[in-house]
Design a protein around this motif. Structure first.
Motif, PDB file in Angstrom:
ATOM      1  N   GLY A 156       5.530  -0.034  -9.511  1.00  0.00           N
ATOM      2  CA  GLY A 156       4.832   1.024 -10.226  1.00  0.00           C
ATOM      3  C   GLY A 156       3.776   1.719  -9.393  1.00  0.00           C
ATOM      4  O   GLY A 156       2.900   2.409  -9.939  1.00  0.00           O
ATOM      5  N   TRP A 157       3.844   1.598  -8.064  1.00  0.00           N
ATOM      6  CA  TRP A 157       2.814   2.169  -7.193  1.00  0.00           C
ATOM      7  C   TRP A 157       2.999   3.669  -7.016  1.00  0.00           C
ATOM      8  O   TRP A 157       4.111   4.198  -7.081  1.00  0.00           O
ATOM      9  N   VAL A 158       1.868   4.340  -6.779  1.00  0.00           N
ATOM     10  CA  VAL A 158       1.873   5.720  -6.294  1.00  0.00           C
ATOM     11  C   VAL A 158       1.860   5.651  -4.770  1.00  0.00           C
ATOM     12  O   VAL A 158       0.933   5.090  -4.169  1.00  0.00           O
ATOM     13  N   ILE A 159       2.885   6.189  -4.139  1.00  0.00           N
ATOM     14  CA  ILE A 159       3.034   6.078  -2.686  1.00  0.00           C
ATOM     15  C   ILE A 159       2.353   7.264  -2.011  1.00  0.00           C
ATOM     16  O   ILE A 159       2.667   8.424  -2.302  1.00  0.00           O
ATOM     17  N   ASP A 160       1.404   6.950  -1.139  1.00  0.00           N
ATOM     18  CA  ASP A 160       0.793   7.948  -0.261  1.00  0.00           C
ATOM     19  C   ASP A 160       1.563   7.893   1.057  1.00  0.00           C
ATOM     20  O   ASP A 160       1.452   6.922   1.809  1.00  0.00           O
ATOM     21  N   VAL A 161       2.362   8.912   1.332  1.00  0.00           N
ATOM     22  CA  VAL A 161       3.253   8.874   2.494  1.00  0.00           C
ATOM     23  C   VAL A 161       2.457   8.762   3.784  1.00  0.00           C
ATOM     24  O   VAL A 161       2.837   8.019   4.706  1.00  0.00           O
ATOM     25  N   LEU A 162       1.335   9.488   3.883  1.00  0.00           N
ATOM     26  CA  LEU A 162       0.516   9.412   5.097  1.00  0.00           C
ATOM     27  C   LEU A 162      -0.059   8.008   5.261  1.00  0.00           C
ATOM     28  O   LEU A 162      -0.071   7.460   6.374  1.00  0.00           O
ATOM     29  N   GLU A 163      -0.534   7.423   4.173  1.00  0.00           N
ATOM     30  CA  GLU A 163      -1.058   6.057   4.243  1.00  0.00           C
ATOM     31  C   GLU A 163       0.039   5.088   4.667  1.00  0.00           C
ATOM     32  O   GLU A 163      -0.208   4.165   5.445  1.00  0.00           O
TER      33      GLU A 163
END
Length: 703
Positions: free
Chosen positions: A378-385
């Motif tokens: 259920g995570w929100v993925i930060d592509v840069l992170e």
């Protein structure tokens, strides 16, 4: 030494409450509870200051300390009474139906008078013990009163209010409970316990954080505390490290004390290992991140006004016409993103459907393990992170197109009942370079709301498709039912052809029957092409219509009889209405023996006309009428019946604004009563219930 301990503990309390009073003076904005809080905190600071300063003199100012304590206790009780008044009827000056300020003033004067007994005892020729006991009784009474008010505040608070007042009740409850214990023991032994008195300042100082949290949580008597997150983080880290080292030192001391000849060696080894563990924890990125989130969640004001965000987001979703693309634009507004695209499930339950807003969606041929991973976490993925710190995302393996795409910033799951309904991809923005825990919580919550709307849209599309098939299937069933009747008519004609082929009258009837069958077949073909059952609406006189239906049934027995009381016009499709009465007459004849009776009566009454078809046949039970008669595809005729004739007849009559009622008993026959509105009443209702493209000429004919 005792004086120094009391100086330190009460000095700490004076500093704590002094800072609290200063913060309240500079930040409080809402009356009436703000002044009461300022007074109570200031009185507590003055009281602690007098006790701390008194330890530096040979004879402390006991009377001044007692009056300062009376002001402190009275200030907190005054604040609690105001809070109870607001809880009860939004009036801070009324509680239990009474105005309490006059009673409070009288009690305060009585308390002040009791405190003057001790210094004035010699002048009044009283024993000093009376003055001391009176003061102790006063402190006990104030403690009991404070505990009672704290209990009432918590009891009268609603479920949501308790979240705000629980720390207030804990803090003031601890203060008054400690005072009650200390003064009860003093009254019992006629002397104050020095250790309890010295520790009192420390206890008073330790409840200050509870009071501060309670003030921050309550909007009607809150203050805005703004402090740098970095300062708090480093302060907490420093304090935690100090407490850790202190605990390790105590443990090391006991190891040395109990370890005998090996004690020193074990102590050195233990301290070295403890230090190594401390440095490991301090340099742990995961631990530092978790600590930052914990402090931000519980000790700082939220960045967003969640009520406003939620209302605005819900209003935007409720106004969407194009749901998938609208979800992208609405979610992008929250994240300050310039565009994005969305994947949602198709009829095969695969994430392949794509909609975009201000963004050129890439060619998506593979999702890697993203669907399983994001559905599980259920995570929100930060592509840069993820590119900079892939270890934070564990076993996440993105597809190549996501890895190579430079404009995609966030991947947000759209969940509904723990089912991944879609994935939202937002483009990178120059207005925001990173997301914190609060941004993620808001996006995840909004994603769940959007996921529910996406699931609803998918269910709606499936329902529309199912209804289209249902309408086609129902029309097909009606057409097949009509074809069955035509086929029965043709079969009867073929069966009699060999016997009457030389009879000119039979040949004429046969030609007329074939022409009628051809006309009806053409009409059915037109209905199949258009998908509509309704024909041209016109004014129909029920008398001639039912006479024709009776003539069409002349070959069956018993022959129906008709009784009409005059002209009765209704607005309807003549052919369909004739089919309705033909079906009812056929059922009456089939249920009645050849020597029985079938009668039809037409009666106009007011704005309606009633057609009763009575037979003396076998009749029907109440349960059959209730559960099976008008239920489609239920038939008592075996393979020869389809079970939709009665259902179709009632549905069409109801479209015309009428109804069909049935009265029957087993063995006593049945009565079918068809009620229809007369033409001048039913015209408008029919025009709404039937084909919206009814010609204007039919309307003119109805009048």
């Amino acid at each position: 030494m005792a004086a120094n301990i009391s100086l330190l503990t009460h000095g700490l309390a004076a500093v704590a409450y002094g800072l609290l009073a200063v913060l309240l003076l500079t930040q409080w904005r809402v009356r009436p509870l703000g002044p009461a809080l300022v007074f109570a905190a200031s009185a507590s600071a003055v009281w602690a200051t007098l006790i701390a300063a008194g330890t530096l003199h040979l004879y402390p100012p006991i009377t001044a300390i007692q009056f300062a304590e009376l002001a402190r206790d009275s200030g907190w009780i005054f604040f609690l009474l105001q809070l109870l008044g607001l809880q009860e009827d939004d009036d801070p000056w009324r509680w239990l139906g009474l105005r309490w300020p006059p009673l409070f003033a009288v009690a305060l004067l009585v308390g002040g008078a009791l405190l003057t007994l001790r210094p004035l005892a010699p002048a009044l020729q009283l024993s000093r013990a009376i003055g001391t006991d009176s003061a102790l009784i006063l402190w006990l009474a104030l403690s009991v009163m404070g505990l009672l008010l704290v209990e009432q505040v918590y009891r009268n608070a609603s479920g949501t209010e308790r979240w705000g007042v629980k720390f207030l009740c804990l803090g003031l409850g601890a203060l008054f409970a400690y005072d009650f214990f200390m003064y009860a023991e003093a009254l019992l032994f006629r002397a104050l316990n020095p250790q309890l008195w010295q520790a009192r300042g420390l206890v008073t100082a330790l409840v200050t954080p509870w009071l501060l949290l309670a003030i921050i949580r309550n909007r009607n008597w809150r203050m805005d505390v703004h402090m740098s997150r970095h300062v708090v983080f480093h302060s907490v880290t420093l304090i935690g490290a100090g407490m850790y080292l202190l605990a390790m030192a105590v443990i090391g001391y006991f190891i040395k004390y109990l370890g005998g000849s090996w004690g020193g060696v074990i102590q050195i080894g233990f301290m070295a290992a403890s230090g190594a563990l401390l440095f490991t924890l301090l340099f742990s990125g995961t631990l530092r991140a978790r600590l930052r989130v914990l402090l931000s969640k519980h000790f700082f004001s939220y960045r967003y006004d969640y009520r406003e965000e939620w209302l605005r987001f819900t209003e935007r979703l409720g106004a969407l016409r194009e749901v998938p693309a609208g979800i992208v634009s609405t979610m992008a507004e929250i994240a300050l993103s310039p565009g994005g695209f969305i994947l949602w499930r198709d009829d095969r339950n695969a994430l392949v459907n794509t909609a975009s807003w201000e963004f050129d969606a890439p060619l998506i041929d593979d999702l890697g393990n993203m669907e399983e991973w994001i559905g599980k976490t259920g995570w929100v993925i930060d592509v840069l992170e993820w590119r900079n710190s892939p270890d934070h995302y564990g076993d996440f393996e993105p597809p190549p197109w996501l890895y190579n795409h430079k404009s995609i910033w966030l991947v947000i799951p759209l969940l509904f009942q723990d089912q991944l309904e879609g994935l939202l991809f937002l483009a990178r923005t120059d207005l925001k370079h990173s997301v914190n825990w609060e941004d993620r919580d808001l996006l995840k919550t909004a994603g769940r709301q959007a996921g529910a709307l996406l699931a609803q849209e998918r269910a709606r599309s499936a329902l529309v498709e199912a209804r289209q098939f249902d309408a086609f299937n129902r029309l097909s069933a009606y057409v097949i039912h009509d074809l069955k009747n035509i086929l029965a008519q043709q079969s009867l004609m073929v069966a009699n052809a060999q016997k009457h082929r030389s009879n000119p009258a039979f040949v004429d009837d046969m030609i007329a029957t074939v022409e009628n069958s051809v006309s009806r077949m053409q009409r059915l073909m037109n209905q199949m092409r258009s998908g509509l059952r309704e024909g041209e609406a016109m004014a129909v006189d029920l008398g001639p219509l039912i006479e024709q239906a009776i003539e069409a049934r002349a070959g069956a027995r018993p022959l129906p009889t008709l009784v009409a009381s005059g002209r009765a016009d209704v607005v309807a499709d003549r052919e369909r209405l004739a089919t309705v009465f033909g079906h009812l007459l056929q059922n009456a004849q089939e249920a009645t023996s050849d020597d029985g009776e079938v009668g039809v009566r037409i009666e106009a009454e007011g704005s309606q006309v009633r057609v009763s078809i009575r037979d003396t046949g076998a009749g029907m039970s109440a349960s059959f009428i209730r559960e099976r008669l008008f239920k489609p595809f239920e038939s008592t005729k075996g393979l020869t019946g389809m079970g939709i004739g009665a259902f179709e007849s009632r549905e069409y009559v109801r479209q015309l604004g009428g109804d069909i009622r049935v009265e029957s008993e087993v063995g006593s026959g049945s009565v079918f009563t068809v009620t229809l509105p007369l033409a001048d009443v039913g015209q408008n209702r029919f025009s709404q219930a039937c084909d919206p493209h009814t010609p204007a000429e039919a309307t003119d004919m109805a009048h």
